[in-house]
Write an enzyme that holds these catalytic residues in place. Structure first.
Site, mmCIF file in Angstrom:
data_model
loop_
_atom_site.group_PDB
_atom_site.id
_atom_site.type_symbol
_atom_site.label_atom_id
_atom_site.label_comp_id
_atom_site.label_asym_id
_atom_site.label_seq_id
_atom_site.Cartn_x
_atom_site.Cartn_y
_atom_site.Cartn_z
ATOM 1 N N TYR A 115 15.902 3.903 12.829
ATOM 2 C CA TYR A 115 15.532 3.338 11.535
ATOM 3 C C TYR A 115 16.753 2.758 10.824
ATOM 4 O O TYR A 115 16.715 1.637 10.294
ATOM 5 C CB TYR A 115 14.883 4.425 10.675
ATOM 6 N N ARG A 118 4.413 9.979 -2.754
ATOM 7 C CA ARG A 118 5.174 10.097 -1.513
ATOM 8 C C ARG A 118 4.253 10.607 -0.405
ATOM 9 O O ARG A 118 3.356 11.425 -0.637
ATOM 10 C CB ARG A 118 6.324 11.072 -1.723
ATOM 11 N N GLU A 120 20.284 5.085 4.833
ATOM 12 C CA GLU A 120 20.476 5.312 6.263
ATOM 13 C C GLU A 120 21.367 4.250 6.908
ATOM 14 O O GLU A 120 21.800 4.412 8.051
ATOM 15 C CB GLU A 120 19.125 5.363 6.970
ATOM 16 N N SER A 179 9.253 3.724 8.016
ATOM 17 C CA SER A 179 10.315 4.214 7.147
ATOM 18 C C SER A 179 10.612 5.704 7.255
ATOM 19 O O SER A 179 11.521 6.188 6.592
ATOM 20 C CB SER A 179 9.966 3.900 5.683
ATOM 21 N N SER A 207 18.412 0.848 2.769
ATOM 22 C CA SER A 207 18.313 2.306 2.757
ATOM 23 C C SER A 207 19.692 2.932 2.863
ATOM 24 O O SER A 207 20.619 2.342 3.444
ATOM 25 C CB SER A 207 17.448 2.765 3.934
ATOM 26 N N GLN A 258 4.219 3.811 -1.273
ATOM 27 C CA GLN A 258 4.681 4.354 -2.547
ATOM 28 C C GLN A 258 5.331 3.275 -3.404
ATOM 29 O O GLN A 258 4.914 3.004 -4.539
ATOM 30 C CB GLN A 258 5.676 5.492 -2.300
ATOM 31 N N ASP A 259 6.379 2.642 -2.887
ATOM 32 C CA ASP A 259 7.120 1.660 -3.669
ATOM 33 C C ASP A 259 6.265 0.437 -3.976
ATOM 34 O O ASP A 259 6.316 -0.103 -5.089
ATOM 35 C CB ASP A 259 8.380 1.227 -2.919
ATOM 36 N N LEU A 293 8.987 -4.817 1.558
ATOM 37 C CA LEU A 293 9.068 -3.356 1.599
ATOM 38 C C LEU A 293 8.472 -2.771 2.868
ATOM 39 O O LEU A 293 8.695 -1.598 3.170
ATOM 40 C CB LEU A 293 8.340 -2.760 0.388
ATOM 41 N N THR A 326 0.808 -1.222 0.000
ATOM 42 C CA THR A 326 0.000 0.000 0.000
ATOM 43 C C THR A 326 0.842 1.273 0.000
ATOM 44 O O THR A 326 0.303 2.369 -0.125
ATOM 45 C CB THR A 326 -0.949 0.040 1.211
#
Length: 324
Positions: free
Chosen positions: A151, A186, A129, A86, A127, A12-13, A82, A10
């Protein structure tokens, strides 16, 4: 017909990946929470273009039994993991929730695959990050991890969990270390969408100012549909490998603002104000990715450049505001 299961479908990606795989002829399944199914007008809006072609399963990455039951029944060929908390800023305030969901969720998915569908190829959404306070720029697959957020720590843990299941249990499992990727889908909590939406609201006379933090922060921003193609390409290889997915170009939030307001015929300096509560320090070494390996092995290169990305987002938000 190949079958794919997407956690986080559900988002964006997930929504772009679902559309991409359907176009490739896949049987696409998605994992959704019960409250998302019960409130589709709010929770499933990103899937509106392909809802009728999907099979959605109610479950949670935090529930091993639900994952195991789905994998046993469906036996997917590919799994794209995914789902995660996030938004980086949330992870400072909700560390326990972020740790529990992201780390245990990834472990649950991998374990359920190993026990119920070991032939399924697995993609883990990493990521930038992971690198956190990097020692050098740009970063590639050999750059040491140095996370500086809850995260980021969960993504490092997920990376090593994925590598462990690949090396110790023989799963086709890999991590895509994806840098910031944006689109009109986004979430509004992200600065890029905050800017594009703010421009649309200001142009329509519904908002006077756009309040932001550090305009000099640099990010490597790409276009989300380009990045889901890289995810798919990673699972089409003969052997699993981890890849940095990035544009290799750094841009400041100020540049994003300038292009966004110019698209609407405005000057950002007339509308953007500063609030220290949104401030995040600029990294001494910017997070910019080196996707040389992805270009060589996967024949992947980003197709949409930075300016085109900003224009896409602004145009979509202006159209949406004007249609209300």
């Amino acid at each position: 017909m190949k079958k794919a299961l997407i956690t986080g479908i559900t988002g964006q990606d997930g929504s772009y990946l679902a559309e991409f795989l359907l176009h490739k002829g896949y049987d696409v399944h998605g994992l959704v929470l019960r409250n998302e199914i019960e409130d589709p007008e709010r929770s499933l809006t990103r899937l509106k273009n392909c809802m009728n072609d999907l099979v959605l399963h109610v479950g949670s990455i935090e529930s091993y039994p639900s994952l195991q039951a789905i994998f046993e029944k469906e036996q997917p060929d590919e799994c794209y993991h995914l789902a995660a908390y996030s938004f980086v800023s949330y992870s400072f305030d909700e560390e326990f929730t972020v740790f529990n969901t992201n780390i245990h969720g990834t472990h649950n998915v991998l374990s359920a695959l190993k026990n119920s569908s070991p032939g399924c190829k697995f993609y883990f959404a990493g990521s930038s990050e992971l690198f956190g306070r990097a020692k050098n720029s740009p970063q590639n697959e050999q750059t040491p991890f140095n996370p500086r957020s809850a995260y980021g720590i969960t993504k490092v843990t997920g990376y090593y969990l994925t590598a462990n299941y690949r090396e110790n249990y023989g799963l086709y499992a890999c991590t895509g270390i994806a840098y910031n990727h944006e689109s009109p889908r986004r979430g509004f909590e992200y600065v890029t969408r905050k800017i594009s939406r703010g421009v649309a609201m200001i142009k329509a006379g519904l908002q006077e100012k756009l309040v932001l933090g550090n305009l000099e922060a640099i990010r490597d921003w790409g276009y989300a549909p380009d990045y889901v193609q890289a995810m798919w390409k990673m699972l089409q290889q003969d052997a699993p490998h981890d890849y940095v997915i990035a544009t290799g170009m750094g841009h400041t939030i100020r540049e994003f603002c300038q292009l966004a307001f110019e698209r609407a015929g405005l000057d950002y300096r007339d509308f953007v104000t500063y609030d220290p509560k949104f401030y995040r320090p600029v990294e001494e070494v910017p997070l910019i990715g080196d996707a040389t390996r992805a270009a060589a092995d996967l024949n992947w290169l980003p197709e949409v450049n930075f300016k085109e990305l900003v224009h896409l987002m602004v145009d979509a938000d202006i159209e949406q505001i004007e249609s209300i």
